[in-house]
Enzyme design. Structure first.
Site, PDB file in Angstrom:
ATOM      1  N   CYS A  80      75.287   8.732 -47.684  1.00 32.13           N
ATOM      2  CA  CYS A  80      75.381   6.748 -47.796  1.00 32.13           C
ATOM      3  C   CYS A  80      74.339   6.437 -48.650  1.00 32.13           C
ATOM      4  CB  CYS A  80      75.379   6.587 -46.348  1.00 32.13           C
ATOM      5  SG  CYS A  80      75.808   4.826 -46.000  1.00 32.13           S
ATOM      6  N   HIS A 168      79.269   9.339 -42.974  1.00 29.45           N
ATOM      7  CA  HIS A 168      78.251  10.051 -42.101  1.00 29.45           C
ATOM      8  C   HIS A 168      78.398  11.345 -41.306  1.00 29.45           C
ATOM      9  CE1 HIS A 168      75.195   6.795 -42.630  1.00 29.45           C
ATOM     10  NE2 HIS A 168      76.200   6.073 -42.828  1.00 29.45           N
ATOM     11  N   GLU A 170      76.965  13.266 -39.659  1.00 29.12           N
ATOM     12  CA  GLU A 170      76.049  13.636 -38.517  1.00 29.12           C
ATOM     13  C   GLU A 170      76.463  12.985 -37.418  1.00 29.12           C
ATOM     14  OE1 GLU A 170      75.357  11.759 -41.170  1.00 29.12           O
ATOM     15  OE2 GLU A 170      74.162  10.009 -40.861  1.00 29.12           O
ATOM     16  N   SER A 222      53.558  17.381 -15.101  1.00 29.48           N
ATOM     17  CA  SER A 222      54.125  16.377 -14.246  1.00 29.48           C
ATOM     18  C   SER A 222      55.263  16.552 -13.332  1.00 29.48           C
ATOM     19  CB  SER A 222      54.590  15.383 -15.359  1.00 29.48           C
ATOM     20  OG  SER A 222      55.914  15.799 -15.908  1.00 29.48           O
ATOM     21  N   GLY A 223      55.673  17.936 -13.448  1.00 26.96           N
ATOM     22  CA  GLY A 223      56.887  18.088 -12.572  1.00 26.96           C
ATOM     23  C   GLY A 223      58.337  17.631 -13.523  1.00 26.96           C
ATOM     24  N   GLY A 224      58.077  16.985 -14.793  1.00 29.60           N
ATOM     25  CA  GLY A 224      59.070  16.707 -15.822  1.00 29.60           C
ATOM     26  C   GLY A 224      59.453  17.878 -16.506  1.00 29.60           C
ATOM     27  N   VAL A 225      60.614  17.810 -17.236  1.00 29.60           N
ATOM     28  CA  VAL A 225      61.244  19.052 -18.019  1.00 29.60           C
ATOM     29  C   VAL A 225      60.108  19.407 -19.249  1.00 29.60           C
ATOM     30  CG1 VAL A 225      62.941  19.423 -19.796  1.00 29.60           C
ATOM     31  CG2 VAL A 225      63.417  17.978 -17.686  1.00 29.60           C
ATOM     32  N   ASP A 226      59.749  18.596 -19.833  1.00 30.96           N
ATOM     33  CA  ASP A 226      58.842  18.740 -21.150  1.00 30.96           C
ATOM     34  C   ASP A 226      57.545  19.464 -20.710  1.00 30.96           C
ATOM     35  OD1 ASP A 226      60.783  17.398 -22.178  1.00 30.96           O
ATOM     36  OD2 ASP A 226      59.392  15.608 -22.506  1.00 30.96           O
ATOM     37  N   SER A 227      56.802  18.950 -19.659  1.00 31.72           N
ATOM     38  CA  SER A 227      55.542  19.636 -19.606  1.00 31.72           C
ATOM     39  C   SER A 227      55.895  20.983 -18.801  1.00 31.72           C
ATOM     40  CB  SER A 227      54.593  18.813 -18.515  1.00 31.72           C
ATOM     41  OG  SER A 227      55.094  18.335 -17.581  1.00 31.72           O
ATOM     42  N   THR A 228      56.918  21.207 -17.863  1.00 30.16           N
ATOM     43  CA  THR A 228      57.303  22.426 -17.397  1.00 30.16           C
ATOM     44  C   THR A 228      57.443  23.655 -18.362  1.00 30.16           C
ATOM     45  OG1 THR A 228      57.787  21.147 -15.489  1.00 30.16           O
ATOM     46  CG2 THR A 228      58.702  23.455 -15.498  1.00 30.16           C
TER      47      THR A 228
HETATM   48  N1  LIG Z   1      51.097  13.389 -12.645  1.00 31.38           N
HETATM   49  C1  LIG Z   1      51.002  13.965 -13.935  1.00 31.38           C
HETATM   50  N2  LIG Z   1      50.157  14.983 -13.790  1.00 31.38           N
HETATM   51  C2  LIG Z   1      49.673  15.306 -14.985  1.00 31.38           C
HETATM   52  N3  LIG Z   1      50.268  15.221 -16.183  1.00 31.38           N
HETATM   53  C3  LIG Z   1      51.069  14.326 -16.204  1.00 31.38           C
HETATM   54  C4  LIG Z   1      51.601  13.489 -14.977  1.00 31.38           C
HETATM   55  N4  LIG Z   1      52.402  12.609 -15.284  1.00 31.38           N
HETATM   56  C5  LIG Z   1      52.520  13.000 -16.794  1.00 31.38           C
HETATM   57  N5  LIG Z   1      51.732  13.800 -17.385  1.00 31.38           N
HETATM   58  C6  LIG Z   1      51.462  14.463 -18.414  1.00 31.38           C
HETATM   59  O1  LIG Z   1      51.965  13.348 -19.631  1.00 31.38           O
HETATM   60  C7  LIG Z   1      53.156  13.753 -20.372  1.00 31.38           C
HETATM   61  C8  LIG Z   1      54.111  12.996 -20.804  1.00 31.38           C
HETATM   62  O2  LIG Z   1      54.906  12.684 -19.957  1.00 31.38           O
HETATM   63  P1  LIG Z   1      56.427  12.607 -20.018  1.00 31.38           P
HETATM   64  O3  LIG Z   1      57.104  11.880 -18.877  1.00 31.38           O
HETATM   65  O4  LIG Z   1      56.777  11.999 -21.245  1.00 31.38           O
HETATM   66  O5  LIG Z   1      57.161  14.396 -19.850  1.00 31.38           O
HETATM   67  P2  LIG Z   1      57.440  15.036 -18.944  1.00 31.38           P
HETATM   68  O6  LIG Z   1      57.076  14.499 -17.493  1.00 31.38           O
HETATM   69  O7  LIG Z   1      56.813  16.564 -19.300  1.00 31.38           O
HETATM   70  O8  LIG Z   1      59.024  15.249 -19.125  1.00 31.38           O
HETATM   71  P3  LIG Z   1      60.178  14.418 -18.765  1.00 31.38           P
HETATM   72  O9  LIG Z   1      60.179  13.620 -19.805  1.00 31.38           O
HETATM   73  O10 LIG Z   1      61.254  14.925 -18.353  1.00 31.38           O
HETATM   74  O11 LIG Z   1      59.523  13.341 -17.630  1.00 31.38           O
HETATM   75  C9  LIG Z   1      53.570  15.178 -19.573  1.00 31.38           C
HETATM   76  O12 LIG Z   1      54.011  16.070 -20.419  1.00 31.38           O
HETATM   77  C10 LIG Z   1      52.306  15.550 -19.007  1.00 31.38           C
HETATM   78  O13 LIG Z   1      51.564  16.434 -19.786  1.00 31.38           O
HETATM   79  N1  LIG Z   2      74.340   3.841 -43.896  1.00 24.04           N
HETATM   80  C1  LIG Z   2      73.744   3.432 -45.089  1.00 24.04           C
HETATM   81  O1  LIG Z   2      72.929   4.081 -45.531  1.00 24.04           O
HETATM   82  C2  LIG Z   2      73.862   2.373 -45.633  1.00 24.04           C
HETATM   83  C3  LIG Z   2      73.158   1.921 -47.065  1.00 24.04           C
HETATM   84  C4  LIG Z   2      73.426   0.683 -47.308  1.00 24.04           C
HETATM   85  N2  LIG Z   2      72.340  -0.093 -46.825  1.00 24.04           N
HETATM   86  C5  LIG Z   2      74.784  -0.209 -47.475  1.00 24.04           C
HETATM   87  O2  LIG Z   2      74.985  -0.731 -46.531  1.00 24.04           O
HETATM   88  O3  LIG Z   2      75.518   0.316 -47.775  1.00 24.04           O
HETATM   89 MG   LIG Z   3      57.691  12.724 -16.955  1.00 27.13          MG
END
Ligand SMILES: Nc1ncnc2c1ncn2[C@@H]1O[C@H](COP(=O)(O)OP(=O)(O)OP(=O)(O)O)[C@@H](O)[C@H]1O
Ligand SMILES: NC(=O)CC[C@H](N)C(=O)O
Ligand SMILES: [Mg+2]
Ligand SMILES: O=c1[nH]c(=O)c2[nH+]cn([C@@H]3O[C@H](COP(=O)(O)O)[C@@H](O)[C@H]3O)c2[nH]1
Length: 511
Positions: A80, A168, A170, A222-228
């Site tokens: 593009c 595009h 993608e 945090s119990g979340g996906v990333d930190s786990t």
């Molecule tokens: N209660 C907590 N205790 C300790 N660390 C925490 C807590 N809550 C958040 N954090 C820290 O903050 C970071 C950012 O939180 P975030 O919610 O973005 O990620 P996540 O909890 O790991 O994953 P998800 O996005 O799936 O919730 C976590 O990876 C963790 O390191």
């Molecule tokens: N998606 C784009 O890259 C757009 C390019 C340019 N801004 C256009 O409008 O043609």
């Molecule tokens: Mg989280």
């Protein structure tokens, strides 16, 4: 093992991240860099892709990349804006198109025997999003595809491995987009497709060992996906030298502190649960402004971490579950500061006095890739499927000031909503869900008595990365049952509403 990698130069298109993901789906590693910050080790990239852009090559704000070490020296794919750029400044011409071209189109002509279009036939659907059009091709340009409306939909440069496309590849709506990227990256540029979750785990474990050695590392869990997933990777690399800290900030979901700690027991992780609810609630007392609340929560996290790190001797590293979108979002393509919508308060941005070095094993991968890595590591699919939950927790879902009683009310409401989603088989269809406690009392009538109680808003969204989101069309029968359950069971609530706002213009959390 060294993997072949692709450099994506970002001109600010909303689809740049998608290019990276699509390339990685081909098991090829890719990195996004701003168009004006080309990495100095350019030799280490085997192919380059130029993204689209909101800017026009005809305007004063046209963005000019420095292609001296790229053009005609490496396989180059321009998408593009990139395609318009290579045309306009190299002997061709770009002009405003008479109609703005958005959405579906079909390739009406493909030059025969082009490797670039291998396994793609005329009629293939492609997605357009542009208002400029390529009127004439650059020097040595050869037309390789057209649509009915766009004559110069794709061209290549004779004598170079340079390809340019107006559409595009993608976006999922370009049905052969992935095939096209594969043709370019594998058949033309000769990259290996060996970047897989297994190889990621193996190499990351080795890299952590080399970096951290015998040092001790603390990690906020945090119990979340990333930190786990980060914790399990680190545990695999350094075992008992990893100290995980899970903080009860008093703003977690109902029973979450206990249940998350229990879940980690079975995973062999060294986790310490720290109940700091009082500290957080004290710090928050009387604060109503959303940004001030976020700051208070962030500061309390830092204090708790500092205290805990001091109880251990010789800790040198802090590990974080930072993922790729967090990294990219903090670098704006054009270098201009973007507006702060909310200060996302992770444990990141530690003050200097803590003197800890940072290790971030997931820094280069996307959320869906984090989940795939987690699966490779044998983490419970239920944990990997958890909805994201923000670090500041219910603190940013209680509008206005926070009290222990409000937290209790919202925990009850949230539990009914989330358990209901699970019971009705809706949880996995929703990207994120939660309840907001509004600073609004309204009149109700219960058993002939007047009530004057709180209102809660339920929110469920679909999204891929949280950057944009739409509300989910939950079945009326489910909403009806949930609303009844909440009002009947949660003392202090007499009204339930459902949030039907998309992001943008709203956001997912209310604060
Ligand atoms: N209660 C907590 N205790 C300790 N660390 C925490 C807590 N809550 C958040 N954090 C820290 O903050 C970071 C950012 O939180 P975030 O919610 O973005 O990620 P996540 O909890 O790991 O994953 P998800 O996005 O799936 O919730 C976590 O990876 C963790 O390191
Ligand atoms: N998606 C784009 O890259 C757009 C390019 C340019 N801004 C256009 O409008 O043609
Ligand atoms: Mg989280
Ligand atoms: O760890 C976090 N710390 C925060 O301060 C924070 N604020 C919002 N979120 C999460 O980010 C996504 C987008 O949320 P918004 O649309 O409300 O900005 C949604 O998934 C939100 O839950 C946070 N996560």
């Amino acid at each position: 093992m060294q993997h072949d990698k692709v450099l994506i130069l970002d001109f600010g298109s909303q689809y740049t991240q998608l290019i990276a993901r699509r390339v990685r789906e081909l098991n090829i590693y890719s990195e996004i860099h701003p168009f004006n910050k080309i990495p100095t080790d350019i030799e280490s990239y085997k192919a380059v892709i130029l993204s689209g852009s909101p800017n026009s090559v005809r305007g004063e704000a046209a963005l000019h990349p420095e292609l001296e070490y790229i053009r005609a020296k490496k396989p180059l794919l321009a998408v593009c804006y990139g395609a318009q750029y290579l045309a306009h400044f190299s002997g061709g011409e770009v002009a405003p198109s008479s109609t703005r071209e958005y959405g579906r189109a079909n390739l009406s002509y493909i030059k025969p025997d082009e490797t670039f279009f291998k396994n793609i036939s005329e009629g293939s659907q492609v997605w357009m999003s542009h208002s400029d059009t390529i009127k004439s091709l650059p020097t040595n340009g050869v037309l390789i595809a057209s649509t009915n409306d766009v004559a110069n939909a794709a061209y290549k440069i004779e004598g170079e491995e340079t390809y340019a496309i107006q559409f595009h590849p993608e976006v999922y709506h370009s049905t052969d987009g992935k095939q096209l990227l594969q043709n370019f990256l594998v058949s033309i540029a000769g990259l290996n497709q060996d970047w897989t979750p297994d190889s990621f785990v193996e190499e990351t474990v080795e890299a952590i060992q080399a970096k951290v050695g015998n040092d001790k590392v603390v990690l906020g869990l945090s119990g979340g996906v990333d930190s786990t997933v980060a914790a399990v990777l680190l545990n695999k690399a350094i075992g008992k030298n990893l100290y995980c800290i899970f903080v009860n900030n008093g703003l977690l979901r109902k029973n979450e502190f206990e249940s998350v700690l229990k879940q980690y027991e079975g995973m062999g992780l060294n986790v310490k649960g720290v109940d700091a609810s009082k500290r957080f609630l004290d710090a928050l007392a009387g604060i109503e402004d959303p940004e001030k609340k976020r700051k208070a929560i962030g500061n309390s996290f830092i204090e708790v971490f500092d205290d805990e790190a001091h109880k251990l001797t010789d800790v040198k590293w802090l590990a974080q579950g930072t993922i790729y979108p967090d990294v990219i979002e903090s670098v704006s393509a054009t270098g201009g500061p973007s507006a702060t919508i909310k200060s996302h308060h992770n444990v990141g941005g530690l003050p200097d006095f803590m003197k800890l070095k940072i290790v971030e094993p997931l820094r280069a991968i996307f959320k869906d890739e984090v989940r795939r890595v987690g699966a490779t590591l044998g983490i419970d699919p239920e944990l990997l499927g958890r909805h994201p939950f923000p670090g500041p927790g219910l603190g940013i879902r209680i509008l206005g000031d926070i009290t222990a009683e409000k937290v209790r009310i919202l925990q009850e409401v949230d539990a009914i909503f989330i358990n209901g989603l699970k019971e009705w088989g809706l949880y996995d269809k929703v990207w994120q869900a939660g309840a907001m406690l509004l600073p609004v009392n309204s009149v109700g009538v219960m058993g002939d008595e007047r009530t004057y109680e709180k209102c809660v808003a339920l929110r469920a969204v679909e999204s891929t990365d949280g950057m944009t989101a739409d509300w989910v069309n939950l079945p009326y029968a489910f909403l009806q049952k949930t609303s009844n359950d909440i009002i009947n069971k949660v003392k202090g609530v007499n009204r339930v509403v459902y949030d039907i706002s998309s992001k943008p213009p709203a956001t997912i959390e209310w604060e």
